[in-house]
Scaffold this motif. Structure first.
Motif, mmCIF file in Angstrom:
data_model
loop_
_atom_site.group_PDB
_atom_site.id
_atom_site.type_symbol
_atom_site.label_atom_id
_atom_site.label_comp_id
_atom_site.label_asym_id
_atom_site.label_seq_id
_atom_site.Cartn_x
_atom_site.Cartn_y
_atom_site.Cartn_z
ATOM 1 N N GLY A 1 -95.877 -61.830 36.891
ATOM 2 C CA GLY A 1 -94.649 -62.311 37.532
ATOM 3 C C GLY A 1 -93.827 -63.260 36.695
ATOM 4 O O GLY A 1 -92.783 -63.749 37.145
ATOM 5 N N SER A 2 -94.234 -63.515 35.453
ATOM 6 C CA SER A 2 -93.514 -64.484 34.620
ATOM 7 C C SER A 2 -92.099 -64.010 34.278
ATOM 8 O O SER A 2 -91.154 -64.810 34.299
ATOM 9 C CB SER A 2 -94.296 -64.744 33.326
ATOM 10 O OG SER A 2 -94.511 -63.529 32.614
ATOM 11 N N ILE B 1 -97.016 -68.333 50.382
ATOM 12 C CA ILE B 1 -97.350 -67.070 51.046
ATOM 13 C C ILE B 1 -97.828 -66.022 50.043
ATOM 14 O O ILE B 1 -98.798 -65.299 50.288
ATOM 15 C CB ILE B 1 -96.129 -66.502 51.808
ATOM 16 C CG1 ILE B 1 -95.642 -67.492 52.857
ATOM 17 C CG2 ILE B 1 -96.462 -65.158 52.454
ATOM 18 C CD1 ILE B 1 -94.397 -67.042 53.586
ATOM 19 N N ILE B 2 -97.138 -65.946 48.915
ATOM 20 C CA ILE B 2 -97.390 -64.876 47.960
ATOM 21 C C ILE B 2 -97.178 -65.400 46.543
ATOM 22 O O ILE B 2 -96.288 -66.231 46.313
ATOM 23 C CB ILE B 2 -96.458 -63.673 48.250
ATOM 24 C CG1 ILE B 2 -96.833 -62.464 47.403
ATOM 25 C CG2 ILE B 2 -95.000 -64.046 48.061
ATOM 26 C CD1 ILE B 2 -96.056 -61.208 47.779
ATOM 27 N N PRO C 1 -91.846 -51.465 31.166
ATOM 28 C CA PRO C 1 -92.236 -52.751 30.548
ATOM 29 C C PRO C 1 -92.842 -53.724 31.555
ATOM 30 O O PRO C 1 -93.663 -54.571 31.190
ATOM 31 C CB PRO C 1 -90.921 -53.286 29.973
ATOM 32 C CG PRO C 1 -89.844 -52.607 30.742
ATOM 33 C CD PRO C 1 -90.386 -51.253 31.078
ATOM 34 N N THR C 2 -92.456 -53.600 32.841
ATOM 35 C CA THR C 2 -92.993 -54.498 33.850
ATOM 36 C C THR C 2 -94.499 -54.313 34.028
ATOM 37 O O THR C 2 -95.233 -55.276 34.291
ATOM 38 C CB THR C 2 -92.294 -54.264 35.205
ATOM 39 O OG1 THR C 2 -90.891 -54.511 35.054
ATOM 40 C CG2 THR C 2 -92.835 -55.213 36.272
ATOM 41 N N MET C 3 -94.964 -53.078 33.875
ATOM 42 C CA MET C 3 -96.393 -52.802 34.031
ATOM 43 C C MET C 3 -97.232 -53.522 32.973
ATOM 44 O O MET C 3 -98.432 -53.683 33.129
ATOM 45 C CB MET C 3 -96.651 -51.295 33.950
ATOM 46 C CG MET C 3 -96.046 -50.503 35.099
ATOM 47 S SD MET C 3 -96.679 -50.998 36.717
ATOM 48 C CE MET C 3 -98.380 -50.447 36.589
ATOM 49 N N GLY C 4 -96.581 -53.956 31.897
ATOM 50 C CA GLY C 4 -97.302 -54.654 30.836
ATOM 51 C C GLY C 4 -97.509 -56.129 31.098
ATOM 52 O O GLY C 4 -98.232 -56.803 30.356
ATOM 53 N N GLN D 1 -94.255 -59.298 42.437
ATOM 54 C CA GLN D 1 -93.798 -58.315 41.459
ATOM 55 C C GLN D 1 -94.399 -56.939 41.733
ATOM 56 O O GLN D 1 -93.705 -55.927 41.648
ATOM 57 C CB GLN D 1 -94.175 -58.761 40.043
ATOM 58 C CG GLN D 1 -93.644 -57.849 38.950
ATOM 59 C CD GLN D 1 -93.700 -58.527 37.601
ATOM 60 O OE1 GLN D 1 -93.113 -59.579 37.400
ATOM 61 N NE2 GLN D 1 -94.400 -57.919 36.668
ATOM 62 N N VAL D 2 -95.686 -56.899 42.081
ATOM 63 C CA VAL D 2 -96.333 -55.625 42.415
ATOM 64 C C VAL D 2 -95.676 -55.011 43.656
ATOM 65 O O VAL D 2 -95.431 -53.799 43.708
ATOM 66 C CB VAL D 2 -97.847 -55.826 42.649
ATOM 67 C CG1 VAL D 2 -98.473 -54.551 43.202
ATOM 68 C CG2 VAL D 2 -98.526 -56.231 41.347
ATOM 69 N N MET D 3 -95.377 -55.840 44.649
ATOM 70 C CA MET D 3 -94.713 -55.355 45.857
ATOM 71 C C MET D 3 -93.330 -54.795 45.520
ATOM 72 O O MET D 3 -92.907 -53.762 46.051
ATOM 73 C CB MET D 3 -94.582 -56.478 46.881
ATOM 74 C CG MET D 3 -93.947 -56.049 48.193
ATOM 75 S SD MET D 3 -93.949 -57.372 49.443
ATOM 76 C CE MET D 3 -92.810 -58.537 48.667
ATOM 77 N N ALA D 4 -92.627 -55.485 44.610
ATOM 78 C CA ALA D 4 -91.302 -55.021 44.194
ATOM 79 C C ALA D 4 -91.389 -53.666 43.486
ATOM 80 O O ALA D 4 -90.534 -52.801 43.677
ATOM 81 C CB ALA D 4 -90.647 -56.058 43.284
#
Length: 226
Positions: free
Chosen positions: A153-154, A80-81, A146-149, A87-90
């Motif tokens: 989704g890894s 589905i995703i 840090p997630t924006m880097g 990750q972007v949705m989160a």
């Protein structure tokens, strides 16, 4: 450093969950009269409703988002995703809920610390847990940086493997899943586990109290005064 990582994220999770379940059961079994939220609304209602709604709605969205996001196996949603899209949705949903919860929690904490009537009825545990929750929410928002880097989704998959490893009892080796992640993530996880430890000994236990009996209770007969 590897020993500390194993201790905090390979052993401490099991200690935290053990204290959570045993402590909650013991409190319910031996101290049901203490199983309440200790509401202070009647002491001061100004901005109480707005702060409470913002905080509770934000926290519930974040809690169930973490629960589903971390414990759902990758194969169950990969058709589905993608992990990156998830990750972007989160980030979007969690970011909005986090801002709501921080604003509401900050208002509640300020009220509890500064209002004389509320302060007089508050315990050390009441003050401590609201501050810890707000700090945890702030840490959660900081993890967005840090997630924006890495929006592939890894890193999120590492956290999912770690969380699922805890509940499938893989042992202390689960710490290796998140050994190399940013320290903000680790601080957020450690404080989250500590909240589990504190849960049975604070007002947080009222989260488990769903008023199911209310819908089946007998009607109360109320008569006017003569």
């Amino acid at each position: 450093m590897s020993y500390i990582n194993t201790l905090l994220f390979g052993i401490y999770p099991y200690i935290a969950l053990l204290v959570l379940f045993v402590g909650t059961w013991a409190r319910y079994d031996h101290g049901q009269f203490t199983w309440k939220a200790h509401s202070s609304q009647m002491l001061r209602k100004k901005n109480m409703v707005m702060a409470s709604v913002l905080f509770h709605v934000g926290v519930l969205v974040i809690f169930f988002g973490h629960l589903v996001g971390l414990l759902t196996p990758h194969w169950a949603y990969e058709w589905i995703i993608t992990p990156g899209q998830k990750q972007v949705m989160a980030i979007l949903v969690g970011g909005i809920a986090g801002v709501m919860a921080i604003i509401g929690g900050g208002m509640l904490a300020w009220r509890r610390m500064t209002d004389p009537r509320v302060q007089a009825s508050s315990t050390f545990a009441d003050n401590m847990i609201i501050i810890i929750l707000v700090v945890q929410l702030v840490l959660g928002m900081l993890t967005i940086l840090p997630t924006m880097g890495h929006l592939d989704g890894s890193t999120m998959l590492k956290f999912s493997a770690w969380a699922q490893g805890v509940f499938t009892l893989e042992g202390s080796g689960i710490a290796a899943y998140i050994a190399d992640v940013h320290w903000i993530y680790k601080a957020h996880i450690f404080l989250g586990l500590t909240i589990f430890v504190l849960f049975p000994f604070t007002r947080l236990v009222h989260m488990l109290s769903v008023p199911v009996e209310y819908f089946g209770r007998k009607y109360q007969v109320v008569r006017k005064r003569a």
